[in-house]
Scaffold this active site. Structure first.
Site, short mmCIF file in Angstrom:
data_model
loop_
_atom_site.label_atom_id
_atom_site.label_comp_id
_atom_site.label_asym_id
_atom_site.label_seq_id
_atom_site.Cartn_x
_atom_site.Cartn_y
_atom_site.Cartn_z
N CYS A 42 -40.38 -33.39 -31.08
CA CYS A 42 -39.99 -34.38 -30.07
C CYS A 42 -38.54 -34.83 -30.24
CB CYS A 42 -40.92 -35.59 -30.14
SG CYS A 42 -40.49 -36.86 -28.93
N CYS A 47 -38.63 -33.59 -26.64
CA CYS A 47 -38.55 -34.69 -25.68
C CYS A 47 -37.18 -35.37 -25.62
CB CYS A 47 -39.59 -35.76 -26.01
SG CYS A 47 -41.17 -35.16 -26.59
N LYS A 50 -34.16 -33.04 -24.62
CA LYS A 50 -34.44 -32.61 -23.24
C LYS A 50 -34.16 -33.73 -22.25
CE LYS A 50 -38.46 -33.18 -21.71
NZ LYS A 50 -39.93 -33.15 -21.65
N TYR A 177 -44.59 -26.89 -17.72
CA TYR A 177 -43.64 -28.00 -17.57
C TYR A 177 -42.32 -27.73 -18.28
CZ TYR A 177 -44.75 -29.79 -22.27
OH TYR A 177 -44.89 -29.92 -23.62
N GLU A 181 -38.96 -27.86 -16.14
CA GLU A 181 -37.97 -28.88 -16.51
C GLU A 181 -36.61 -28.24 -16.79
OE1 GLU A 181 -40.80 -32.32 -18.56
OE2 GLU A 181 -39.96 -30.74 -19.81
N HIS A 435 -41.71 -54.96 -2.27
CA HIS A 435 -41.00 -54.33 -1.17
C HIS A 435 -39.51 -54.64 -1.24
CE1 HIS A 435 -40.51 -52.72 2.88
NE2 HIS A 435 -39.77 -53.79 3.16
N GLU A 440 -44.70 -49.08 -3.73
CA GLU A 440 -45.55 -49.99 -2.97
C GLU A 440 -46.60 -49.23 -2.17
OE1 GLU A 440 -43.86 -51.95 0.65
OE2 GLU A 440 -42.00 -50.97 0.00
#
Length: 452
Positions: A42, A47, A50, A177, A181, A435, A440
């Protein structure tokens, strides 16, 4: 029998370090051995670097968007050397923090490869041996190349962070992924990206509608994506180029090839099977719900067990191990309803069941909307986002939430809390919208788009 340590951890990644620290802080005598860099996949080759590359790549579209908002801005060239220098300095800093945290938790560290000699003995590459009442294996995993002649001409994900310069063109092989990515990252950094995936659509296992939108967005941004396609042959061409012949009939040179075709556990040549630890087909260590192996004194957590290969999961497994073994609180690992994020552009956040998995389980209602978000619509960009809830007809419980949008990773963390708590569609409907935001829509969708 007196042991040298109460716990000996093999592996200095996020899971192993967390388990060692917490056990050490609780009064246990703990040692940890790591043959490479502290922080594991990681922090050092996954992670963290990256995500920093994701941030770097996103600036490519900033000038065009800024100009639409009235700013006089132009984009210069991306300087890989300057960026990678800062990146490596940051990784060095983080590794230093990991080492410091271990010292501060009274954990003795060994910078050496470790093997299992017997149920209570660890042998280091230095020739030293130590005994421990409990041994925890947290050695993680590694990227693998396919069984293909000349596969060594291609890189794997670990190699990306050590490139001396950016290639002008790259072929990425894979559709998971990691492949998607890095296709988005390198495309954003100005590399001509081609991607081959042998399956029908990228991001297999995720919600079909979401992955379809991501694939379309990748193509719109200039990634040359070919599904149903694989490599037939590859060979060295002029200079450092790689010649690739593929199943779609195309034969061409690429400056670089990246294999993102899977990862295997780091369990080889550790003496595990010799002492009775069982391994699975890919070399994963077989454990029970408490992360215990077939040898009662030996446990394993993280990617080496090939359960759910995510850093926060490894950390949770490490914490559960300490509770079970040292705190007298047997704690099974909870792998249910884990939120996840894929840092493509746009991002993808997901928790719970996909529409396809849910409808195979029970009758469902699907609430979803796809639209152009305000920020990029104003800049006349084609970006679209997706907000989706998969709901049980019988209980009205939200079985899955899927978001494709900028910042989806941040959104799904919050949505994941609600889904983990067992929220119903009425709970979402009772929540007042914030909002104007993209998210939302998750609380304003009143009628199902379809049922299944």
């Amino acid at each position: 029998m007196a042991f040298d340590y109460d716990l000996f951890v093999i592996g200095g990644g996020s899971g192993g370090v967390r388990a060692a620290r917490v056990a050490g802080q609780g009064g246990a005598k703990v040692a940890l051995a790591e043959e490479d860099r502290y922080g594991g996949t990681c922090v050092i080759r996954g992670c963290v670097p990256k995500k920093l590359m994701v941030f770097a790549s996103e600036f490519a579209q900033a000038p065009a968007e800024a100009q639409a908002y009235g700013w006089d801005m132009s984009l210069g060239a991306f300087d890989w050397t300057a960026f990678s220098g800062r990146l490596n300095a940051e990784l060095d800093r983080l590794e230093g923090i990991y080492r410091s945290l271990l010292r501060g938790s009274n954990v003795e560290s060994f910078d050496a490869r470790a093997r299992i000699k017997d149920a209570h003995t660890v042998e280091l590459a230095t020739g030293e041996s130590f005994t421990a009442k409990h041994i925890l294996i947290a050695t993680g995993g590694h990227p693998v190349r396919p069984d293909l002649p000349n596969a060594e001409l291609g890189m794997v994900s670990d190699d990306l962070f050590h490139m001396k310069s950016l290639p002008k063109s790259i072929l990425i092989v894979g559709g998971g992924y990691i492949a998607c990515e890095f296709a988005c990252i390198l495309n954003g950094l100005g590399v001509e990206v081609t991607q081959y995936y042998r399956g029908a659509q990228v991001l297999r296992g995720f919600d079909d509608e979401a992955r379809g939108l991501i694939a379309d967005s990748m193509c719109e941004k200039g990634i040359d994506l070919h599904v149903g396609t694989n490599i037939l042959e590859m060979s060295k061409s002029e200079g450092d180029a790689v010649r690739v012949k593929s199943t779609n009939g195309i034969e061409r040179n690429f400056d670089a090839v990246l294999f993102a075709t899977g990862r295997d556990p780091n369990s080889a040549d550790m003496g595990l099977e010799d002492v009775g630890v069982k391994l699975g087909r890919r070399g994963e260590i077989v454990v029970d719900e408490y992360s215990q192996t077939a040898v009662p004194s030996i446990y394993a957590i993280g990617d080496v067990t090939n359960r759910v290969n995510l850093t926060p999961v490894a950390i949770r497994e490490g914490m559960a191990f300490v509770d079970t073994v040292f705190n007298g609180k047997p704690t099974p690992v909870d792998h249910d309803l884990i939120p996840s994020a894929v840092f493509t552009q746009p991002e993808f956040g997901s928790v719970g069941l996909s529409e396809e998995a849910a409808r195979d389980q029970e009758p469902i209602d699907v609430y979803c909307t796809s639209f152009r978000p305000m920020r990029t619509a104003f800049a006349e960009q084609p970006d679209r986002v997706l907000m989706k809830l998969v709901v049980s007809k019988a209980t009205n419980k939200v079985l899955g939430c899927h978001i494709v949008a900028p910042g989806a990773g941040e959104m799904i963390q919050m949505a994941g809390i609600a889904v983990k708590m067992g929220a119903t569609k009425e709970d979402f409907d009772r929540t007042v919208a914030v909002h104007p935001t993209m998210s939302e829509e998750l609380v304003t969708m009143r009628e199902p788009m379809r049922s299944a």
